[in-house]
Motif scaffolding. Sequence first.
Motif, PDB file in Angstrom:
ATOM      1  N   ARG A 130      45.925 -32.835 133.103  1.00 27.04           N
ATOM      2  CA  ARG A 130      46.230 -32.339 131.750  1.00 27.04           C
ATOM      3  C   ARG A 130      47.408 -33.082 131.145  1.00 27.04           C
ATOM      4  NH1 ARG A 130      49.178 -27.066 132.269  1.00 27.04           N
ATOM      5  NH2 ARG A 130      50.692 -28.655 132.907  1.00 27.04           N
ATOM      6  N   ASP A 131      48.482 -33.230 131.913  1.00 29.24           N
ATOM      7  CA  ASP A 131      49.661 -33.911 131.386  1.00 29.24           C
ATOM      8  C   ASP A 131      49.370 -35.364 131.050  1.00 29.24           C
ATOM      9  OD1 ASP A 131      50.961 -31.538 131.702  1.00 29.24           O
ATOM     10  OD2 ASP A 131      52.240 -32.190 133.366  1.00 29.24           O
TER      11      ASP A 131
ATOM     12  N   ASN B  25      48.921 -19.795 135.448  1.00 28.41           N
ATOM     13  CA  ASN B  25      47.564 -19.999 135.957  1.00 28.41           C
ATOM     14  C   ASN B  25      47.393 -19.315 137.304  1.00 28.41           C
ATOM     15  OD1 ASN B  25      46.665 -22.112 133.846  1.00 28.41           O
ATOM     16  ND2 ASN B  25      48.555 -22.987 134.665  1.00 28.41           N
TER      17      ASN B  25
ATOM     18  N   LEU C 172      44.761 -26.880 141.511  1.00 31.27           N
ATOM     19  CA  LEU C 172      45.657 -26.536 140.413  1.00 31.27           C
ATOM     20  C   LEU C 172      46.644 -27.669 140.141  1.00 31.27           C
ATOM     21  CD1 LEU C 172      46.743 -24.592 138.314  1.00 31.27           C
ATOM     22  CD2 LEU C 172      48.091 -23.483 140.117  1.00 31.27           C
TER      23      LEU C 172
ATOM     24  N   SER D  42      46.741 -29.881 136.724  1.00 31.60           N
ATOM     25  CA  SER D  42      47.991 -29.933 135.982  1.00 31.60           C
ATOM     26  C   SER D  42      48.397 -31.380 135.683  1.00 31.60           C
ATOM     27  CB  SER D  42      49.090 -29.221 136.774  1.00 31.60           C
ATOM     28  OG  SER D  42      50.342 -29.355 136.147  1.00 31.60           O
TER      29      SER D  42
ATOM     30  N   ARG E 160      55.482 -28.709 141.670  1.00 33.34           N
ATOM     31  CA  ARG E 160      54.465 -28.706 140.613  1.00 33.34           C
ATOM     32  C   ARG E 160      53.569 -27.471 140.735  1.00 33.34           C
ATOM     33  NH1 ARG E 160      52.108 -31.531 135.976  1.00 33.34           N
ATOM     34  NH2 ARG E 160      52.964 -33.491 136.753  1.00 33.34           N
TER      35      ARG E 160
ATOM     36  N   ASN F 109      45.234 -22.734 130.509  1.00 33.84           N
ATOM     37  CA  ASN F 109      44.600 -23.968 130.063  1.00 33.84           C
ATOM     38  C   ASN F 109      43.145 -24.032 130.485  1.00 33.84           C
ATOM     39  OD1 ASN F 109      47.745 -25.198 130.701  1.00 33.84           O
ATOM     40  ND2 ASN F 109      46.828 -25.511 128.689  1.00 33.84           N
TER      41      ASN F 109
ATOM     42  N   ALA G  15      52.982 -24.492 137.903  1.00 36.83           N
ATOM     43  CA  ALA G  15      51.640 -24.267 137.371  1.00 36.83           C
ATOM     44  C   ALA G  15      51.163 -22.851 137.627  1.00 36.83           C
ATOM     45  CB  ALA G  15      50.668 -25.277 137.979  1.00 36.83           C
TER      46      ALA G  15
ATOM     47  N   THR H 232      43.135 -18.411 133.095  1.00 35.65           N
ATOM     48  CA  THR H 232      44.293 -19.304 133.127  1.00 35.65           C
ATOM     49  C   THR H 232      44.663 -19.711 131.705  1.00 35.65           C
ATOM     50  OG1 THR H 232      42.851 -21.238 133.415  1.00 35.65           O
ATOM     51  CG2 THR H 232      43.723 -20.201 135.403  1.00 35.65           C
TER      52      THR H 232
ATOM     53  N   MET I 209      41.855 -23.716 135.378  1.00 35.51           N
ATOM     54  CA  MET I 209      42.776 -24.639 136.050  1.00 35.51           C
ATOM     55  C   MET I 209      42.589 -24.679 137.558  1.00 35.51           C
ATOM     56  SD  MET I 209      44.556 -26.350 133.876  1.00 35.51           S
ATOM     57  CE  MET I 209      46.079 -26.888 134.660  1.00 35.51           C
TER      58      MET I 209
END
Length: 472
Positions: free
Chosen positions: A62-63, A262, A55, A59, A254, A180, A258, A178, A132
Amino acid sequence: MIKSRRDSVSLYWTCASLAGLAFLAGCAAPPGDSPKSTGWIKDEVADSYVFGYPLVLMSVARDAAVGDSMGQAPVNTLRHAQTLPPVGAANPTTPSLDTLDSTGWLDVGAEPVIVSLPDSHGRYVDARALDMWTNVIWSTAAQIGPHAAGLKAQTIAFVGPGWQGDLPKGITRINVPTRNVWLTVRVQSSSPRDVVAVRRLQRAMRVAPLSAWSNTATAAAPAARAGGNPADVPSAATPAILVAGYDANAFFGRLAQALQDNPPEPVDPHALKTLSDLGVTPGGSAALPSGASDAIAAGLADGHDRVATAPSNLLTGNGWSWFGDGIGNYGPDYSLRAYAAFAQPGIGTRDDEVRATVAVDGDGRALNGANRYQIHFAPNQLPPTRGFWSITAYTKDGALGESAPAHLAVGDRNGLRRNRDGSVDVTVSAVRAKAANWLPVPRADFQLMMRLYAPKPEATDGSWAPPAVVRQ
């Protein structure tokens, strides 16, 4: 010999769960009992790191990929690779030379996101979507027939948790656990001459939220971002390198953020309770136990090691290793899930793809470009696929070697030559060989990756193994 020891993984987590229950029982001890030591913290930090690693990695990825900067694309937009990756260390790890990839990050938190894929007219295409936690929630693998006759036109709606409403007719609904989704569409390209046809397919792909969707034939496709390789990260570091540099507060902070959108799938109350014991709650901050910095640091280091160590339920044979039947949908096998995310990000299910890797020859010595090797496939031992297969050489760090001709892999769609008896010999060498199936490699230590697209069951059930790389 092919080895796979799955039972040890489930036994490990069973033992871990029992240990966790014992710990929870200890929490109920009378107030007069002596305080607990910090010894439990190391193990729980390590277990939680392995649990949460996919996860956190997703994350970070994705960023890094979402935005308007170079190498990025907005959310709910596909970014199309239109050229094969060049040689050099700036590429993502072990880039494919077989396909041009279109990737995007979807946000289904407010409403469904709809994806339309065109008919590929017989060209091999595979598409997959990961949640995710790196579980494959949808793929086209089941649609690929025994001879990989291409992908038919289709429209899919990815629907997030709790959404209620109606979808347009003719759209397949895929529920997403999730917020995303990582979507990848890979189009086979056997030569630079294919690029025009591949781009035509890419332009026909559509992605849009439900509120912006129109299913009329004249609707214009939303803008897509063209680029080099869609797995590129704007910074010089890959997501795995960035995550490896986090200290415990950064990693678990983090993870806490997340987790809010998710939740784990399947839901694991024990894992979430362990995180809570460590001060990590969904949507909050990480308030790790005070006065236990040494135990936390030791647990983080243990977690790093475990994520980067191949679990015992990998398949191995003739020096090669690859994922078996459990890949892509992991359940409580957190060790396999974390290692797969670390070693082969984006890997699909056993029906999507196999990526077998080797870094040693048949005698266990490191592969090095100073030597010449041969891979011999007997007539009945060619890679079992419904699609196609290839072998690519990389440096030991996973880059395309500077000394090798760019964009050269050996496989059954690259002019492969067979011997009279139907067998195949691949010559592996840094020096150009006159042999028909020459695979150029770096002049230093290197590794090979064999990709099987739409593999048959024997590729992942332990009944087949790639042949050894034999030093000549």
